[in-house]
Motif scaffolding. Structure first.
Motif, PDB file in Angstrom:
ATOM      1  N   GLN A   1       0.807  -1.211   0.000  1.00  0.00           N
ATOM      2  CA  GLN A   1       0.000   0.000   0.000  1.00  0.00           C
ATOM      3  C   GLN A   1       0.849   1.273   0.000  1.00  0.00           C
ATOM      4  N   VAL A   2       2.005   1.232   0.640  1.00  0.00           N
ATOM      5  CA  VAL A   2       2.865   2.418   0.695  1.00  0.00           C
ATOM      6  C   VAL A   2       3.244   2.872  -0.715  1.00  0.00           C
ATOM      7  N   ARG A   3       3.373   1.896  -1.633  1.00  0.00           N
ATOM      8  CA  ARG A   3       3.834   2.221  -2.992  1.00  0.00           C
ATOM      9  C   ARG A   3       2.728   2.154  -4.035  1.00  0.00           C
ATOM     10  N   ALA A   4       1.554   1.622  -3.672  1.00  0.00           N
ATOM     11  CA  ALA A   4       0.549   1.278  -4.679  1.00  0.00           C
ATOM     12  C   ALA A   4       0.055   2.475  -5.474  1.00  0.00           C
ATOM     13  N   TRP A   5       0.052   3.663  -4.902  1.00  0.00           N
ATOM     14  CA  TRP A   5      -0.491   4.830  -5.598  1.00  0.00           C
ATOM     15  C   TRP A   5       0.521   5.459  -6.552  1.00  0.00           C
ATOM     16  N   ARG A   6       1.745   5.008  -6.509  1.00  0.00           N
ATOM     17  CA  ARG A   6       2.780   5.590  -7.370  1.00  0.00           C
ATOM     18  C   ARG A   6       2.572   5.171  -8.827  1.00  0.00           C
ATOM     19  N   PRO A   7       3.115   5.936  -9.769  1.00  0.00           N
ATOM     20  CA  PRO A   7       2.925   5.591 -11.182  1.00  0.00           C
ATOM     21  C   PRO A   7       3.596   4.272 -11.543  1.00  0.00           C
ATOM     22  N   GLY A   8       3.086   3.636 -12.568  1.00  0.00           N
ATOM     23  CA  GLY A   8       3.653   2.368 -13.010  1.00  0.00           C
ATOM     24  C   GLY A   8       3.064   1.197 -12.252  1.00  0.00           C
ATOM     25  N   GLU A   9       3.415   0.017 -12.702  1.00  0.00           N
ATOM     26  CA  GLU A   9       2.924  -1.207 -12.075  1.00  0.00           C
ATOM     27  C   GLU A   9       3.693  -1.465 -10.789  1.00  0.00           C
ATOM     28  N   GLN A  10       2.972  -1.535  -9.676  1.00  0.00           N
ATOM     29  CA  GLN A  10       3.604  -1.757  -8.387  1.00  0.00           C
ATOM     30  C   GLN A  10       3.297  -3.166  -7.905  1.00  0.00           C
ATOM     31  N   GLU A  11       4.329  -3.876  -7.539  1.00  0.00           N
ATOM     32  CA  GLU A  11       4.174  -5.233  -7.043  1.00  0.00           C
ATOM     33  C   GLU A  11       4.963  -5.387  -5.751  1.00  0.00           C
ATOM     34  N   GLY A  12       4.661  -6.443  -5.015  1.00  0.00           N
ATOM     35  CA  GLY A  12       5.379  -6.714  -3.787  1.00  0.00           C
ATOM     36  C   GLY A  12       4.455  -7.274  -2.733  1.00  0.00           C
ATOM     37  N   PRO A  13       4.983  -7.563  -1.554  1.00  0.00           N
ATOM     38  CA  PRO A  13       4.177  -8.188  -0.498  1.00  0.00           C
ATOM     39  C   PRO A  13       3.143  -7.226   0.076  1.00  0.00           C
ATOM     40  N   ARG A  14       1.974  -7.753   0.417  1.00  0.00           N
ATOM     41  CA  ARG A  14       0.955  -6.909   1.039  1.00  0.00           C
ATOM     42  C   ARG A  14       1.399  -6.443   2.416  1.00  0.00           C
ATOM     43  N   LEU A  15       2.020  -7.315   3.183  1.00  0.00           N
ATOM     44  CA  LEU A  15       2.500  -6.999   4.521  1.00  0.00           C
ATOM     45  C   LEU A  15       3.991  -7.257   4.610  1.00  0.00           C
ATOM     46  N   VAL A  16       4.689  -6.406   5.350  1.00  0.00           N
ATOM     47  CA  VAL A  16       6.092  -6.630   5.687  1.00  0.00           C
ATOM     48  C   VAL A  16       6.218  -6.323   7.170  1.00  0.00           C
ATOM     49  N   ALA A  17       6.517  -7.334   7.954  1.00  0.00           N
ATOM     50  CA  ALA A  17       6.534  -7.152   9.405  1.00  0.00           C
ATOM     51  C   ALA A  17       7.687  -6.263   9.857  1.00  0.00           C
ATOM     52  N   GLU A  18       8.870  -6.479   9.322  1.00  0.00           N
ATOM     53  CA  GLU A  18      10.023  -5.681   9.738  1.00  0.00           C
ATOM     54  C   GLU A  18       9.940  -4.288   9.138  1.00  0.00           C
ATOM     55  N   PRO A  19      10.175  -3.224   9.932  1.00  0.00           N
ATOM     56  CA  PRO A  19      10.077  -1.865   9.404  1.00  0.00           C
ATOM     57  C   PRO A  19      11.032  -1.629   8.245  1.00  0.00           C
TER      58      PRO A  19
END
Length: 631
Positions: A319-337
């Protein structure tokens, strides 16, 4: 006074908790890593605000509900924390902070009320301390001067007070706000500041009646002195970051958005992340002045380079990156900051309201006393403050930043600067509505523009925050009678404008999503006093200061405790694009949470400020535990 809000009793929780427990069987086939039980959980989940127990697996909350339901999550290796009725809430999130590292020791006035004699006496000890230098050219820098709290009330000083100290060394004293500093004559001389020195962009050099600098430097004028100081031996930046994070964890801060930061600081925190040393989710807004055209384009390219160098998409929730331009992929959750280069801030639209500085930009002039102290006659003066950047420039900056996936946080305190900033964000929204699909970017609408402080807002602009989706990032602790409000602001605004000062209540009523930002170290790091001030709009100064008794517009402007907590948790998470994964205690979110020594909803509101954090958990890992908390 605001209404007191009480959490439901345990006897009344059964219906709500039963709903929370549905689906537990499927999840419970694998035991949890950690279970917190026999507690009083405040979830900030509007549908299910209260619970008794919670389970965490791989940093994710997998159960929130009643005592009976959590049993299914306990296995032979599960760490079970018996809360013995203690309160649990989401971790604090600070959407506007500066002090994230622990720097070198400075001569520190510690925010204290001081007479002129006490003020100057403090320098004698600092000048005699070899840690602060011994040679004629060694600068003495002094921090945390609560200049509005000079005693007796109304006391004003200039460089003559510093020049009278028995030293030839250059001295610079910074006020707690970070918007003003007082320099002695030696410091002005070394900085090359004289009667002919022009005001820099975004700053003011004050002068006496004869046109000579009087020692006061406002906003970016302070940099003229800073640049004259010799470089000091560097600190170990990673160690400073680690020590700063330990202070945040003890306070209960699990996520922060740092303002006006440099590439060096971001790279330091990225290095700490490589060593698995982060204890809070780190979002950075990079320092920026007014920029347009090619200069703005080059700056955005620099932001891209910083983001490319330090961010790792696999270490940030999607979610932190989802609004940025281009196709954003990656884990929904990341426990470690992780480390996010979130955008730009804080862009300075104006200064501050407090006299004598009065650089916050107003629609109508500050008032002046045409009479005497004994027989005041307050009338409109000529000063309307300083609008450092016009709305068109701010709008171009915010739009270009959003198009490339960067947040903009704009500092706006006076009602004219607030309107300019809202006009700028309206340009952003208009650009989003008219942008052709062929541009390859259609997500500007989720840029979540941020306005820090918004201390004075014209009534005509209240509803514009919600209408434009602008998040006001407010510092709750400023909303109290004090020298910097009662003395340094109130008489200069008049009754009508004063009624709207620190307008959290009116903005919330108009639908604004208020987030909290401490502005630390402008103020002490004390989020629990901030919560208390949001609800009571007062502070206990004691019998020595009767002028500051009572509240500051509590009837119109106070927040409920629920709303104040939401601002410092879920709404602040929204400001950082992570409200779908943090900010409340819900199944499927990250286990960022606190255990407190008291239930905020059961103690008198005036005791909220005494709260102690017994345990801070980030992504299921304990990053702080009080010595006397052994569950």
């Amino acid at each position: 006074m605001p209404n007191k809000t009480s959490m439901p009793s345990r006897a009344l929780l059964a219906g709500a908790l039963a709903t929370l427990s549905v689906g537990a069987t499927a999840e419970a086939q694998s035991p949890a890593d950690t279970v917190l039980r026999d507690g009083s959980l405040y979830t900030v989940d509007a549908e299910h605000p209260s619970a008794e127990a919670l389970a965490v697996r791989d940093g994710e909350i997998v159960y929130v509900g009643d005592e009976a339901g959590v049993d299914a999550y306990v296995g032979p290796d599960t760490r079970v924390i018996d809360l013995d009725g203690r309160m649990v809430m989401p971790g604090l999130q600070d959407a506007h902070i500066h002090g994230i590292t622990a720097g070198r020791a400075q001569c520190d006035l510690d925010y204290r009320p001081l007479s002129v004699d006490e003020f100057t006496a403090h320098f004698e000890g600092c000048l005699a301390d070899p840690d602060f230098g011994t040679q004629r050219d060694d600068w003495l820098t002094v921090e945390h001067w609560y200049v509005q709290f000079l005693k007796p009330r109304g006391t004003e000083v200039d460089k003559a007070v510093l020049d009278a100290i028995d030293t030839e060394r250059p001295i610079i004293v910074y006020d707690v706000w970070g918007h003003a500093a007082l320099a002695n004559s030696r410091a002005l001389e070394l900085a090359g500041i004289d009667a002919d020195t022009p005001d820099p962009q975004g700053g003011v050099i004050k002068h006496d009646d004869r046109g000579r600098p009087n020692g006061w430097l406002y906003d970016d004028a302070q940099f003229l002195v800073d640049e004259a100081m010799p470089e000091r031996p560097p600190l170990d930046p990673v160690d400073a970051a680690r020590r700063g994070l330990a202070v945040l964890a003890e306070e209960g801060i699990t996520s922060f958005q740092a303002q006006s930061e440099s590439r060096d600081t971001v790279e330091t925190f990225a290095e700490l992340r490589e060593a698995h040393g982060l204890t809070a989710r780190a979002h950075f807004l990079i320092d920026s002045g007014a920029k347009t055209g090619d200069e703005l384009a080059a700056f955005i390219d620099e932001l891209d380079a910083i983001r490319e160098a330090v961010e790792n998409p696999e270490r940030l929730p999607l979610q932190v990156r989802a609004w940025r331009p281009g196709e954003q992929e990656g884990p929904r959750l990341v426990a470690e900051p992780g480390v996010s280069v979130a955008g730009v801030g804080e862009v300075m639209a104006d200064g501050i309201l407090q006299a004598p500085t009065q650089t916050a930009a107003l629609l109508e002039p500050y008032r002046v006393n045409a009479g005497s102290e004994d027989a005041p006659d307050w009338r409109p003066g000529d000063n309307r403050g300083e609008a450092y950047i016009d709305a068109e420039t701010l709008g171009e900056m915010a739009t270009r930043f959003a198009e490339r996936g960067y947040q903009t946080q704009i500092h706006a305190i006076g009602d004219r600067a607030v309107r300019n900033t809202l006009d700028a964000f309206a340009m952003l929204r208009e650009a989003d509505a008219t942008a052709p699909q062929a541009s390859g970017y259609d997500r500007v609408g989720d840029s979540r523009p941020l306005m820090s402080h918004a201390e004075l807002v014209d009534a005509a602009d209240h509803e514009r925050f919600a209408g434009l989706g602008v998040v006001p990032v407010m510092s709750y602790q400023w909303a109290k009678p004090a020298p910097d409000s009662t003395d340094a602001v109130k008489p200069y605004l008049g009754a009508e404008r004063w009624a709207g000062y620190e307008p959290e209540g009116e903005l919330a009523a108009a639908g604004a999503k208020i987030a909290y930002g401490s502005d630390y170290p402008v103020d002490p790091l004390d989020h629990w006093f901030a919560l208390e001030a949001a609800v009571l709009r007062e502070a206990d100064w004691g019998p020595e200061f009767p002028a500051y008794a009572g509240d500051l517009n509590a009837e119109q402007q106070a927040l409920s405790l629920d709303a104040a907590i939401r601002g410092i948790t879920l709404n602040a998470a929204y400001a950082m694009h992570q409200d779908e994964v943090t900010g409340s205690l819900e199944v499927g979110k990250l286990a960022d949470l606190l255990v407190l020594d008291r239930n905020l909803f059961e103690v008198p509101a005036e005791d909220i400020s005494e709260t102690q954090v017994l345990m801070t958990m980030v992504g299921g890992d304990v990053v702080h535990r009080a010595e006397d908390f052994q569950p």
